[in-house]
Design an enzyme around this catalytic site. Structure first.
Site, short mmCIF file in Angstrom:
data_model
loop_
_atom_site.label_atom_id
_atom_site.label_comp_id
_atom_site.label_asym_id
_atom_site.label_seq_id
_atom_site.Cartn_x
_atom_site.Cartn_y
_atom_site.Cartn_z
N LYS A 97 0.86 -1.19 0.00
CA LYS A 97 0.00 0.00 0.00
C LYS A 97 0.90 1.24 0.00
CE LYS A 97 -4.23 1.82 2.10
NZ LYS A 97 -3.84 3.24 2.22
N GLU A 125 -0.95 5.10 -7.78
CA GLU A 125 -0.46 6.06 -6.79
C GLU A 125 0.69 6.85 -7.39
OE1 GLU A 125 -2.38 5.36 -4.32
OE2 GLU A 125 -1.72 6.64 -2.69
N1 LIG Z 1 -7.92 3.21 -1.69
C1 LIG Z 1 -7.61 2.19 -2.50
O1 LIG Z 1 -8.45 1.55 -3.08
C2 LIG Z 1 -6.17 1.81 -2.66
C3 LIG Z 1 -5.09 2.50 -2.22
C4 LIG Z 1 -3.86 1.87 -2.56
C5 LIG Z 1 -2.54 2.33 -2.29
N2 LIG Z 1 -2.32 3.48 -1.60
N3 LIG Z 1 -1.47 1.61 -2.71
C6 LIG Z 1 -1.63 0.44 -3.38
C7 LIG Z 1 -2.91 -0.03 -3.67
C8 LIG Z 1 -3.03 -1.31 -4.42
N4 LIG Z 1 -1.91 -1.94 -4.76
O2 LIG Z 1 -4.14 -1.73 -4.70
C9 LIG Z 1 -4.01 0.70 -3.26
S1 LIG Z 1 -5.70 0.38 -3.51
#
Ligand SMILES: NC(=O)c1cc2c(N)ncc(C(N)=O)c2s1
Length: 318
Positions: free
Chosen positions: A115, A170
């Site tokens: 994330k 992101e």
């Molecule tokens: N708020 C969201 O749906 C997400 C937020 C984020 C984030 N900050 N970083 C990676 C992912 C990911 N790999 O899915 C997601 S998904």
């Protein structure tokens, strides 16, 4: 140089330089030294200066910004950006897994991803060309930051195929760029940014696109929103497709067959995240099969087929 010679040489240089930039900014595997890139770039600048009509939107010379915008227009997202329900313990993660298995009637595989602690963005492409970039906003309405995102070198201006798709991911500032930027701001007597996320957000909110161009922002794309003609059936495959088309995707994604495996992945990155060149604030866990995601659907605000495990806040270093 005649116009015809300039036309073919500039096309050659654009293709070469964009390939070098893809290797450097997207694949982190440069194939030439910086001076080789710089020399060819300078040759392209000289040709474009002599023949401005030869400048194209995907010329690397257009990445440096130069527009000063009046403001950011609102963008209504055709496909809303969802939020994630957070979990904060192994017990809550197991409850999530039990709920998923109960709903679909059998065990499922999960695609787990880091994330990234940055700013959510949505990128729209028409026939392979980048046409609009927007912030998440409230999930339904965001801000049009296309001109700033055009200066982010890891965002492809043209995809490897002429597809009309929309992707989400992101935009973030690497830790090393954050440290350099704050040192520079301190020397200039400016207020420093509290963390890389704020620095990335502050950079993308600049109306002068030359500022965003100098902030060394990067991206990880992780969601295919509008698939266009793509036929991925799993999240893992969708990530590989996005990489194939020219997007920068995070290499640490993994398919886990059990929640125990997911927990091992979480513990590993909780321990080693300080070694990553970017900040993460947790792990995103998604049911890998898109057909099962469709069966599980959404609550009012979040998917039932995904959750975000949030790391506990780091104890302040005493
Ligand atoms: N708020 C969201 O749906 C997400 C937020 C984020 C984030 N900050 N970083 C990676 C992912 C990911 N790999 O899915 C997601 S998904």
């Amino acid at each position: 140089m005649t116009f015809q010679a300039a036309e073919s040489r500039s096309a050659e240089l654009r293709a070469e330089l964009n390939q070098y930039a893809h290797e450097y900014y997207v694949q982190d595997q440069p194939s030439v030294e910086d001076f080789v890139y710089d020399k060819k770039y300078q040759e392209l600048v000289e040709i474009e200066t002599e023949y401005p009509d030869l400048i194209t939107p995907e010329s690397p010379t257009q990445r440096v910004g130069g527009k000063v915008l009046e403001g950011f227009e609102k963008v209504v997202h055709d496909i809303p950006l969802y939020s994630l329900n957070d979990v904060f313990s192994k017990e809550e993660l197991i409850t999530f897994d039990e709920r998923v298995k109960k709903a679909v009637g059998h065990p499922v595989s999960y695609c787990v991803e880091l994330k990234i602690d940055g700013l959510s963005i949505s990128l729209k492409y028409e026939n392979g060309v980048f046409v609009q970039g927007a912030t998440r906003g409230d999930g339904s309405v965001g801000e049009n930051i296309t001109e700033n995102l055009k200066t982010v070198k890891s965002i492809p201006i043209r995809l490897k195929e002429p597809l009309s798709i929309e992707v989400r991911g992101e935009c973030y500032m690497p830790k090393s760029s954050f440290v350099k930027l704050n040192q520079q701001r301190e020397e200039e007597g400016k207020e420093v940014f509290a963390n890389p996320r704020n620095a990335a957000a502050g950079s993308l909110r600049q109306l002068d696109t030359r500022i965003a161009a100098k902030r060394n922002l990067s991206t990880f794309l992780y969601t295919l929103a509008d698939f266009g003609p793509l036929e991925s059936t799993t999240q893992d495959h969708a990530l590989n497709e996005m990489a194939r088309l020219g997007f920068r995707t995070n290499p640490e994604h993994r398919v886990c067959e059990t929640i125990e495996e997911v927990w091992e992945y979480i513990e590993n990155f909780h321990e080693t995240r300080d070694q990553l060149p970017y900040e993460i604030d947790g792990i995103v866990i998604k049911v890998n099969e898109f057909s099962l995601q469709d069966d599980l659907g959404f609550t009012v605000k979040a998917p039932r087929w995904a959750t975000a495990y949030k790391f506990p806040p780091e104890e302040a270093q005493t």
